[in-house]
Each structure stands twice: as C-alpha cells, then as structure tokens.
Design an enzyme around this catalytic site. Structure first.
Site, short mmCIF file in Angstrom:
data_model
loop_
_atom_site.label_atom_id
_atom_site.label_comp_id
_atom_site.label_asym_id
_atom_site.label_seq_id
_atom_site.Cartn_x
_atom_site.Cartn_y
_atom_site.Cartn_z
N GLY A 92 -8.66 -8.72 -0.84
CA GLY A 92 -9.86 -7.89 -0.96
C GLY A 92 -10.89 -8.17 0.11
CG ASP A 93 -14.03 -6.16 0.54
OD1 ASP A 93 -13.31 -5.14 0.61
OD2 ASP A 93 -15.08 -6.21 -0.11
CG MET A 141 -1.95 -1.13 1.23
SD MET A 141 -2.97 -1.15 2.73
CE MET A 141 -1.80 -1.87 3.91
CB ALA A 142 1.33 3.94 -2.48
CB CYS A 162 -1.85 0.62 -8.61
SG CYS A 162 -2.16 2.24 -7.86
#
Length: 347
Positions: free
Chosen positions: A204-205, A17-18, A100
């Site tokens: 994801g989630d 995560m940037a 991204c």
C-alpha cells in the site's frame, strides 16, 4: 527469505493486479529487480476455466520460478479445486484473495468481503492448504486491514490463517471501505507482524525507495509488495533494492534503456494476446510508461488510434528515440500508475 522450498532473491514483490500483472508484466518486473510476483486472480468457478481470459492467466510459459497464482472465490471446496487446477498448470505457490475491493468481486462475497465472515475465511484457508500441502505447494494470503474503519480484524484473521497452515500473509494498509482513497496506514500491518510467526508482507502506497525503507522500519515486515507504482515503471524494484542495500539513490534509467524494456514488454504482450487484443490491451501499459513525460499525452492520444501491433511498436520506438535526443536519462515523472487503474489492484 524462504517460501516453502523456494529461496526468494529479495523481499520486493509484485502485487497481483487484475488486468495488469499478466505473464509479460511479471517477467519484466522480475528481470528489473522484483524477487517475487503473483498472478492476476483466477476464479474458482469451473465454468470459467475454459474461457480465453482464464487460459491466458494460467499460461506460465517461460516464467521464472516460483510461479505464484492468486485464486478468488467464496466456497472452500471450490477454492480447493481451483488450487489443484492451477497446480496442474504449473502453479508452485497458491495465494488466496481476501483483499480485492472491487464491487463486482465483493458483491459475490469474494475478495475482501470474506473478511466479514472470519469463520468462512479460515475454512477456505484450511481447504486450500489440505490440497496444497501434500504437493509441497505453500499457500499464502492477501487481505486488507478489515472491512471498514470500525471493524479492522486483520490480526484475528491472520492468527486463524496461520493456525490453518498459511505460509505467508500480505496486508494492504487500507480497509475495503477505503478502496484506494486516502493514505495507507501501517500500524495494523505492524500489529499483524507482531501477532504471527509466518512472514508478513506490507502493501500500500509504496511509491519510492525512501517510502519503502520507512514502511519496512515502521511495520517490521519481512517484505514489501508494490502494485500501482510499478505500472509503467517496472524498474522501481531495482531502485528500491539499491536504496535498501546502499542508502543511495540510483540515477534514472537511460531513455533508450526504457525504450528497449518497453519494446521487450510489447513483444511478449503481443505473443500472449495476439494481434487484435494485444494492440488494445497494450495501450494502458504504454500510457503508464509515458505519463508525465514530455509530449506524453499527445503521443498517448496518437497511439490510442493505432490498431496494428507493428504500427504501435514503431510509434513507441519513434517517441522514445525523439525523447532520447534531448534527455539521455528518463525525465522525472509522477510516480505510480494512471488513475484509471486504481480499481484493478487485486488487494
């Protein structure tokens, strides 16, 4: 599970995560139960390699192996050069960003925009593998289910990437068009798992131990990758690991334990970023820790006005010490990171 020459301790991974998964964050997540973590994305543009941002992202001092670095770009040769650059600086695994959804990345045809050009996507994997394989460095790929609902091509790209020599594939269960809206879907991840022989990671989630168990069952994935749910809650990895092993839920961590973890995180953060940047970039992490906790919003407003590391650290200790007077264990709070972080996850 093995990845190249590395035996991973468990199948719970920290998502790149940037602006979030810097070295201090990755180190803490690994200490609290993550078996593997991928760095923030490093650009393939040579002119930016000497920038302070890139030099920090390429700093792996004290990091536990394996050191995985994600690279982003659009040109096969430049991506291969970026892989070599990062290997020379300690990278032991190279991850290719094709997930991204950020506009500033996709507008340059990098990130998930590459999923629109399957031939180019495969050429990038081939070029990176050509550089990495002789050095014994595995190459992994992170992508989405597709560019849009009408064009979900994760299975096709996964097959091409496998043939090109990729060692592992991670799929975020949304299209680029979705961003982080709506719910992640896992049928496409299951289809990718059925289509390739290399390990597949579901992303994801995944916000709770119960959800983690469901996603593993539904997709048949070899591992799980967790991003936003670990923001301010890095102990989620040990919670999930315990549930998968025993079927029971861990008690919430002790409030003073959380205080100590955050203090450790902040010291490491300040060491990397220095006084001026450190106190400012730490604010989002502190905000995620206290989000939903008693008095958290008022404390966050107070803390955001501090511009001195020692004052910030002292304020954090005071807040958690007061909280511990009434709550031996951390009170329940909403899972996941703050809304303003939703565009930061690299895939």
């Amino acid at each position: 599970m093995r990845l190249g020459s590395f035996e991973l301790p468990n199948p719970l991974f920290v998502a790149p995560m940037a602006g979030v998964t810097d070295r201090p964050f990755r180190k803490l997540c690994k200490r609290l139960g993550a078996g593997y973590a991928v760095s923030e994305m490093v650009t393939s543009r040579k002119e930016l390699w000497t920038s302070l941002k890139t030099s920090r992202r390429a700093n792996h001092d004290g990091e536990v192996a394996p050191i995985a670095v994600q690279i982003a770009g659009t040109e096969p040769i430049m991506m291969a050069e970026a892989a070599a650059y990062n290997i020379d600086r300690g990278a032991q695994i190279i991850d290719i960003n094709m997930g991204c959804p950020a506009k500033k990345v996709c507008n340059k045809w990098a990130g998930s925009a590459l999923m629109q050009d399957e031939a180019l996507a495969v050429r990038i994997v081939e070029a990176v593998v050509t550089v990495c394989a002789p050095r014994g460095v595995p190459v992994t790929l992170k992508m989405r289910t597709g560019w849009c609902q009408q064009h979900k091509n994760a299975v096709s790209i996964a097959r091409g990437a496998e043939q090109a020599g990729v060692a592992m594939i991670t799929v975020h269960g949304r299209t680029r068009e979705q961003g982080y809206r709506g719910d992640a879907e896992y049928d496409t991840i299951a289809a990718v798992k059925a289509a390739v022989r290399v390990p597949v990671v579901a992303n994801g989630d995944i916000t709770s131990p119960q959800k983690a168990a469901f996603v593993l069952r539904h997709t048949g994935a070899d591992a799980l990758m967790i991003g936003r749910a670990a923001q301010g809650r890095p102990w989620i990895f040990r919670e999930i690991g315990h549930f998968l092993a025993t079927g029971t839920l861990l008690e919430p961590p002790r409030t003073q334990e959380v205080r100590d973890w955050l203090v450790e995180h902040l010291h490491d953060h300040y060491d990397l970023y220095g006084e001026w940047s450190g106190v400012r970039t730490a604010r989002k992490h502190i905000g995620w820790y206290v989000r939903g906790l008693p008095g958290g919003e008022a404390f966050r407003a107070e803390m955001n006005g501090l511009d001195d590391c020692q004052a910030q650290l002292a304020a954090v200790v005071r807040y958690f010490d007061r909280l511990a007077e009434h709550h031996e264990r951390l009170p329940a709070a909403p899972a996941g990171g703050a809304p303003e972080a939703l565009d930061r996850e690299a895939a």
